[in-house]
Motif scaffolding. Structure first.
Motif, PDB file in Angstrom:
ATOM      1  N   VAL A  81      -0.687   4.757   5.572  1.00 45.01           N
ATOM      2  CA  VAL A  81      -0.421   5.408   4.285  1.00 45.01           C
ATOM      3  C   VAL A  81      -1.193   6.716   4.135  1.00 45.01           C
ATOM      4  CG1 VAL A  81       0.184   3.251   3.145  1.00 45.01           C
ATOM      5  CG2 VAL A  81      -2.181   4.052   3.023  1.00 45.01           C
ATOM      6  N   ARG A  82      -1.862   7.137   5.179  1.00 44.48           N
ATOM      7  CA  ARG A  82      -2.544   8.428   5.205  1.00 44.48           C
ATOM      8  C   ARG A  82      -3.503   8.618   4.025  1.00 44.48           C
ATOM      9  NH1 ARG A  82       1.840  12.913   7.422  1.00 44.48           N
ATOM     10  NH2 ARG A  82       2.382  11.796   9.338  1.00 44.48           N
ATOM     11  N   PRO A  83      -4.482   7.753   3.897  1.00 45.57           N
ATOM     12  CA  PRO A  83      -5.441   7.910   2.801  1.00 45.57           C
ATOM     13  C   PRO A  83      -6.463   8.990   3.123  1.00 45.57           C
ATOM     14  CG  PRO A  83      -6.106   6.094   4.179  1.00 45.57           C
ATOM     15  CD  PRO A  83      -4.810   6.615   4.763  1.00 45.57           C
ATOM     16  N   GLU A  84      -7.156   9.456   2.091  1.00 46.33           N
ATOM     17  CA  GLU A  84      -8.240  10.410   2.324  1.00 46.33           C
ATOM     18  C   GLU A  84      -9.552   9.702   2.604  1.00 46.33           C
ATOM     19  OE1 GLU A  84      -8.399  14.000  -0.028  1.00 46.33           O
ATOM     20  OE2 GLU A  84      -6.553  13.381  -1.007  1.00 46.33           O
ATOM     21  N   TRP A 141       0.804  -1.216   0.000  1.00 47.78           N
ATOM     22  CA  TRP A 141       0.000   0.000   0.000  1.00 47.78           C
ATOM     23  C   TRP A 141       0.844   1.277   0.000  1.00 47.78           C
ATOM     24  CZ3 TRP A 141      -4.460  -1.477   3.922  1.00 47.78           C
ATOM     25  CH2 TRP A 141      -5.287  -2.424   3.297  1.00 47.78           C
ATOM     26  N   LYS A 142       1.969   1.258   0.644  1.00 47.44           N
ATOM     27  CA  LYS A 142       2.824   2.453   0.656  1.00 47.44           C
ATOM     28  C   LYS A 142       3.271   2.804  -0.762  1.00 47.44           C
ATOM     29  CE  LYS A 142       7.024   4.373   2.736  1.00 47.44           C
ATOM     30  NZ  LYS A 142       8.201   4.100   3.619  1.00 47.44           N
ATOM     31  N   ALA A 143       3.666   1.791  -1.533  1.00 50.57           N
ATOM     32  CA  ALA A 143       4.117   2.035  -2.915  1.00 50.57           C
ATOM     33  C   ALA A 143       2.955   2.474  -3.799  1.00 50.57           C
ATOM     34  CB  ALA A 143       4.768   0.771  -3.477  1.00 50.57           C
ATOM     35  N   ILE A 144       1.781   1.873  -3.611  1.00 47.11           N
ATOM     36  CA  ILE A 144       0.618   2.271  -4.408  1.00 47.11           C
ATOM     37  C   ILE A 144       0.233   3.708  -4.084  1.00 47.11           C
ATOM     38  CG2 ILE A 144      -1.806   1.788  -4.932  1.00 47.11           C
ATOM     39  CD1 ILE A 144      -1.291  -1.133  -4.144  1.00 47.11           C
ATOM     40  N   LYS A 145       0.260   4.064  -2.805  1.00 43.75           N
ATOM     41  CA  LYS A 145      -0.075   5.433  -2.394  1.00 43.75           C
ATOM     42  C   LYS A 145       0.914   6.428  -2.983  1.00 43.75           C
ATOM     43  CE  LYS A 145      -2.255   8.542   0.221  1.00 43.75           C
ATOM     44  NZ  LYS A 145      -1.371   9.702   0.309  1.00 43.75           N
ATOM     45  N   LEU A 170      -6.470   9.364  -6.230  1.00 41.77           N
ATOM     46  CA  LEU A 170      -6.858   8.922  -4.891  1.00 41.77           C
ATOM     47  C   LEU A 170      -6.444   7.469  -4.701  1.00 41.77           C
ATOM     48  CD1 LEU A 170     -10.537  10.201  -4.561  1.00 41.77           C
ATOM     49  CD2 LEU A 170      -8.692  10.728  -2.956  1.00 41.77           C
ATOM     50  N   PHE A 171      -5.900   7.148  -3.543  1.00 38.09           N
ATOM     51  CA  PHE A 171      -5.715   5.746  -3.178  1.00 38.09           C
ATOM     52  C   PHE A 171      -6.651   5.440  -2.016  1.00 38.09           C
ATOM     53  CE2 PHE A 171      -3.411   2.461  -0.558  1.00 38.09           C
ATOM     54  CZ  PHE A 171      -3.855   1.396  -1.331  1.00 38.09           C
ATOM     55  N   ILE A 172      -7.542   4.483  -2.226  1.00 33.22           N
ATOM     56  CA  ILE A 172      -8.541   4.126  -1.223  1.00 33.22           C
ATOM     57  C   ILE A 172      -8.335   2.659  -0.832  1.00 33.22           C
ATOM     58  CG2 ILE A 172     -11.003   3.987  -0.706  1.00 33.22           C
ATOM     59  CD1 ILE A 172     -11.520   6.129  -2.766  1.00 33.22           C
ATOM     60  N   PRO A 173      -7.586   2.403   0.232  1.00 28.94           N
ATOM     61  CA  PRO A 173      -7.386   1.012   0.664  1.00 28.94           C
ATOM     62  C   PRO A 173      -8.667   0.429   1.235  1.00 28.94           C
ATOM     63  CG  PRO A 173      -6.446   2.529   2.270  1.00 28.94           C
ATOM     64  CD  PRO A 173      -6.918   3.365   1.130  1.00 28.94           C
TER      65      PRO A 173
END
Length: 444
Positions: free
Chosen positions: A381-384, A327-331, A340-343
């Motif tokens: 990963v600090r998503p919105e 997830w860090k790399a995707i973000k 936007l990255f939404i896990p």
């Protein structure tokens, strides 16, 4: 001396057995770095890339279900004025399904009697049972719902679901959606139920976004028609969810399941400004979120003109996208490309009630530890926005809906003990509150 040695050997054997048993019980967690980050409030990873100014939108408390939302509102949490929910957060989205039926409301069971899906390899398939579940004692789930095998058309069920979602603090339910007259292979058309879902959500200050499912013949043109239909029909409802884009516009948000089945060249005709039937800049412009399964999909999503990506699957390690360690790399990729990255996080995974050959993808809940590991990985990963898989996908055992212990002559269902039926609703609320507390610090 010999007796002492024998006692020491027995003690060593029992200790080894305990360690082995513990490891086997926790094997399905698959966290990238153990449980060191489980507790809310720990330091998060540094933010990568630029930050988009995108926030969720709240409804004016005085608006009626048919009124458009006032422009410029970007509140992300409100105090519910109905029921015990308390504060809810519109940056916590939860996948929701309306494909269930029972004889009382529908004349028959729908989905609770799901078939046992055969493996695609005939040799493997021959080793597993075939047939169909027989509700109400034998349902297509490893857990048993507190509401029994219900119908999604039951108004009391809808009301209970909205109350439970509000109790979890998730502000947006993401409705699994098929066009009128269409359904999944094991279901019945349910598009006519959408108005009731919107009205029920409105009564609890919840919002509804749409999760456009894969259906036969789906392509960029049919999705254009779907988006137009949804916005024309539901866009002015008080519960219809809109998201504030990086340009400051409040736009509908659509999740597109299995988006990779359509090539990026086709999506670009819909989602880029120069596309042959582009929605960009039109009355149907929206935020479109694609599903990332394989690593290469992130480049296809960018090329296709999508606004972001989500991971959906609750089985850590099942896919590149659903693996917490990626997830860090995707973000970072999303931040670098203004996406936007939404896990997506879930409490566990077990679908062997419908896919008996798929035990290797089972993820044990470990009384909530698996869920908290996933939630912490998402916050890192600090998503919105964070998505929860799911409120009520009972077939895959990802539900946080209330479940109860159940034992029949032929089956013993899993349950949430030693915790109560509300355990995963309570965990979701705790982490939703933590998410928004930390998010305020990230945005400062």
């Amino acid at each position: 001396m010999a007796r002492l040695r024998r006692k020491a050997c027995i003690a060593l054997f029992l200790f080894t057995l305990f360690v082995f048993g513990t490891m086997m019980g926790l094997r399905t967690l698959k966290p990238s770095d153990g449980f060191s980050d489980l507790a809310p409030g720990l330091e998060l990873l540094p933010m990568t890339g630029g930050k988009m100014d995108r926030r969720s939108v709240s409804r004016d408390a005085t608006a009626s279900p048919g009124q458009a939302r006032p422009a410029g509102s970007n509140t992300k949490a409100i105090l519910s004025n109905a029921g015990p929910e308390g504060t809810i957060f519109y940056d916590v989205h939860i996948f929701y399904y309306i494909w269930y039926g029972n004889p009382h409301m529908d004349g028959k069971y729908i989905h609770w009697d799901h078939i046992l899906v055969p493996h695609w390899d005939p040799k493997i398939a021959s080793s597993y049972p075939r047939g169909r579940h027989m509700p109400p004692e034998d349902i297509a789930s490893s857990f048993y719902p507190e509401l029994s095998p219900y119908s999604s058309r039951d108004p009391d069920v809808l009301e209970s679901h909205m109350e439970q979602i509000g109790a979890s603090a998730a502000g947006v339910l993401v409705l699994s959606w098929y066009p009128p007259g269409l359904a999944d292979d094991n279901g019945e058309p349910a598009e006519d139920l959408v108005p009731a879902v919107l009205d029920a959500a409105y009564r609890h200050n919840l919002k509804v976004a749409f999760h456009i499912q894969q259906y036969r013949g789906r392509n960029d043109q049919s999705v254009h028609d779907n988006v137009k239909y949804i916005i024309d029909r539901y866009g002015d409802h008080g519960a219809f969810y809109k998201f504030t884009s990086s340009t400051g516009k409040s736009l509908p948000l659509f999740y597109i399941y299995d988006s990779y089945l359509t090539p990026p060249e086709s999506w670009s005709e819909l989602l880029t400004p120069t596309g042959s039937h582009s929605v960009r800049g039109s009355a149907y412009d929206s935020i479109f979120i694609a599903l990332i399964v394989e690593e290469r999909h992130k480049h296809d999503i960018l090329a296709g003109g999508f606004d972001g990506m989500y991971t959906f699957f609750a089985s850590n390690g099942f896919s590149f996208g659903s693996s917490h360690q990626n997830w860090k790399a995707i973000k970072a990729f999303c931040d670098g490309n203004n996406l936007l990255f939404i896990p997506s996080v879930g409490p566990g995974y077990i679908d062997t009630s419908i896919r008996p050959w798929n035990n290797h993808n089972t993820r044990n809940r470990v009384n909530g530890r698996y869920y908290e590991t996933a939630l912490q990985a998402a916050l890192n990963v600090r998503p919105e926005v964070v998505t929860i898989t799911s409120f009520n996908e009972w077939h895959e055992g990802t539900q946080i809906e209330r479940a109860v212990p159940k034992k029949t002559v032929t089956r013993v269902y899993l349950d949430y003990q030693p915790h109560g039926p509300d355990h995963y609703l309570e965990l979701t609320r705790r982490w939703a509150e933590q998410f928004n507390k930390e998010k305020e610090q990230w945005l400062m």
